[in-house]
Design an enzyme around this catalytic site. Structure first.
Site, PDB file in Angstrom:
ATOM      1  N   HIS A 286      23.682  78.570  69.749  1.00 10.94           N
ATOM      2  CA  HIS A 286      24.572  77.437  70.023  1.00 10.94           C
ATOM      3  C   HIS A 286      25.832  77.486  69.151  1.00 10.94           C
ATOM      4  CE1 HIS A 286      22.462  75.385  66.604  1.00 10.94           C
ATOM      5  NE2 HIS A 286      23.641  74.805  66.453  1.00 10.94           N
TER       6      HIS A 286
ATOM      7  N   ASP B  31      17.453  80.370  70.382  1.00 15.01           N
ATOM      8  CA  ASP B  31      18.752  79.953  69.841  1.00 15.01           C
ATOM      9  C   ASP B  31      19.260  80.991  68.839  1.00 15.01           C
ATOM     10  OD1 ASP B  31      20.953  78.431  69.284  1.00 15.01           O
ATOM     11  OD2 ASP B  31      19.903  76.998  67.986  1.00 15.01           O
TER      12      ASP B  31
ATOM     13  N   SER C 266      23.643  75.425  60.880  1.00 14.44           N
ATOM     14  CA  SER C 266      23.085  76.168  62.020  1.00 14.44           C
ATOM     15  C   SER C 266      23.410  77.636  61.914  1.00 14.44           C
ATOM     16  CB  SER C 266      23.671  75.643  63.330  1.00 14.44           C
ATOM     17  OG  SER C 266      23.025  74.464  63.675  1.00 14.44           O
TER      18      SER C 266
END
Ligand code: 4AZ
Length: 534
Positions: A68, A116, A212
């Protein structure tokens, strides 16, 4: 994930926590990280230098981050590797040319991505250390102490669902692996995929917005091993919502096949009439493995090298030398380079057509001979090549089906001597076979007398004289013409090998002139004369 799940689950958060948590300082709840421990950490930045995700250097030109984190095009992203201080003047800034998301990346629940992961390719190698990826397939045991680092928010407020600012000095915190069912209960089994993800938490400690893609590691420094990649979660450091990580080991095959060289393909060889058919399969260690971008086929004996695209799995090599074994090597190529080659050796069947010879059949004339092997169907053939002789346009001829070898002879006149020529024959058996066979014609050398022509016999009226040609070297065939002379004048119709002088020749001088014409030229020699006795 800052958006998405955070929003979908905010009702739960409100319901479960009752009282909103106060904003907690640090990664959340961590300390400043050192370059000695975290040299492999990378930051993804916009070209303006604002960091938006973390990552880990998994090969000198590859950074592993979250799927992402593909927020911008590659050209709009830069990577800072090997630095803990993003503002350090000597920080290493690298350009990005590819962002390869895991092929199974998707968001069945918005804000809770699966697979992811993304591999970011750098245009040049970083000097930052590389972190190895955990082996095995499962998450570490519940309770295992791991560490996560990033430049993300140090605070989250569930009261108004807001995230604090990121930092320029890397921060890290410890977390412990949570039981999978705690995580599944917190987020629901639709969002939380047990095999490919795991959760980790410690009270008041967590990864947060902007972390992230960053690494979750076991061990420290040079003995650090990449266990997880920061993925998502509800808020940060909320008691009932542990941070969610992609399980690195579960994705090791995709990672290694993307950042490494392709494996050796499986190769099979089939032989045919003067040809080899090369078939191969790309070695695919897992379904998500990155496909090769191309293949390279080499023939060891001839030095031929042929590159084909990544979707090609077969190559037909025609017109190969009769009966000689050939070793074919096939290797796969990807953006990291050429993988190891697999090799197979086979002997192609005899060519349908075999070159026999190309010879000078007369002055300025060449005859080329080929033999067609016995063939069940009609074969078309034509002579090609020798562009200076305009053989290219030679029409196709048909050699009917034959149980015996068929000889094909092709004569060509007007061929200038002293030229090295190549003839080529093409055949077509009505299906796929098209074989070529080459034949070379060497330069024609002119006739040279090794022993000169001479007369034999007694020079007397009524006695036979022989015109001996002597010995000649030079490219054959020769066309020989004799001419008898009397006092250097040619005698009409006297061109035989022998001559019988008559009374009229008495006291005159008789000789024989020999003309030898070969492909290499024409040479004349006259024997010494003899005076005819009466
Ligand atoms: C984010 O948005 C993010 N507490 C990362 C991790 C977590 C939450 C948000 C887990 O980058």
């Amino acid at each position: 994930m800052r958006f998405g799940l955070v929003l979908t689950l905010c009702l739960y958060v409100a319901a479960l926590t009752g009282s909103a948590l106060a904003a907690t300082p640090r990664i959340v709840g961590g300390q400043e990280a050192t370059a000695a421990d975290w040299g492999f950490v990378a930051a993804l930045e916009t070209k303006h230098g604002s960091s938006f995700c973390g990552g880990a250097v998994v090969a000198p030109q590859w950074v592993l981050t979250a799927g992402h984190c593909r927020l911008y095009s590659a050209s709009a992203v830069q990577v800072v590797a090997g630095a803990t201080d993003l503002a350090a003047p000597n920080r290493q800034v690298l350009m990005v040319d590819r962002q390869l998301r895991h092929p199974l990346y998707r968001q069945p629940v918005k804000g809770a991505p699966r697979a992811d992961l993304m591999l970011v390719h750098l245009t040049s190698a970083t000097t930052a250390p590389v972190i190895p990826i955990a082996t095995g397939t499962k998450a570490p045991a519940v309770g295992t102490l791991l560490h996560v680092a990033g430049w993300g928010s140090t605070a989250y407020s569930s009261r108004d669902d807001t995230y604090g600012p990121g930092v320029t000095l890397l921060r890290q915190t410890a977390v412990r692996v949570s039981p999978a069912d705690t995580c599944a209960t917190a987020y629901g089994t639709k969002a939380f995929a047990t095999a490919a993800m795991f959760c980790a938490a410690l009270p008041d400690k967590d990864a947060c917005a902007g972390d992230s893609g960053g690494p979750l590691v076991s061990g420290a420094g040079a003995s650090g091993i990449l266990v997880g990649v920061v993925s998502w979660g509800t808020g940060c450091a909320l008691n009932d919502y542990p941070g969610v990580y992609s399980l690195a080991a579960h994705n090791r095959c995709w990672i290694e096949s993307t950042i490494g060289l392709p494996g050796a393909p499986d190769v099979a060889l089939a032989t045919d009439d003067g040809s080899l058919v090369v078939n191969w399969e790309s070695s695919k260690p897992c379904v998500e493995a990155t496909d090769p971008t191309g293949f390279r086929i080499r023939i060891a004996e001839t030095g031929h090298q042929i590159d084909v695209g990544g979707t090609v799995r077969r190559l037909d090599l025609a017109g190969l030398v009769n009966g000689a074994p050939l070793t074919v090597l096939v290797s796969a190529l990807n953006i990291n380079g050429e993988g190891p080659a697999a090799s197979k050796t086979a002997t192609p069947g005899p060519n349908l057509v075999t070159a026999v010879e190309a010879v000078w059949s007369a002055y300025r004339q060449v005859t080329t001979t080929f033999v067609l092997a016995p063939h069940a169907t009609d074969v078309q053939w034509r002579i090609e090549g020798g562009s200076d002789l305009k053989f290219k346009a030679a029409p196709w001829q048909v050699a009917p089906a034959a149980s015996e070898p068929t000889i094909i002879s092709f004569a060509r006149s007007g061929v200038p001597r002293g030229r090295q020529l190549e003839f080529r024959i093409a055949t077509f058996d009505g299906a796929i076979t098209s074989t070529t066979e080459r034949i070379e014609l060497s330069v024609a050398t002119p006739p040279v007398a090794i022993r000169r022509p001479h007369l034999r016999g007694t020079a007397a009226v009524g006695t036979t004289l022989h015109c001996d040609l002597g010995h000649w070297s030079g490219t054959r065939p020769f066309v020989v013409v004799r001419q008898w002379l009397r006092d250097d004048q040619a005698l009409a119709d006297q061109t035989a090998a022998t001559f019988v002088p008559r009374t009229v020749d008495a006291g005159r001088t008789v000789a024989c002139r020999v003309t030898i014409s070969g492909p290499g030229g024409i040479v004349r020699r006259t024997t010494s004369g003899l005076v005819i006795a009466s």
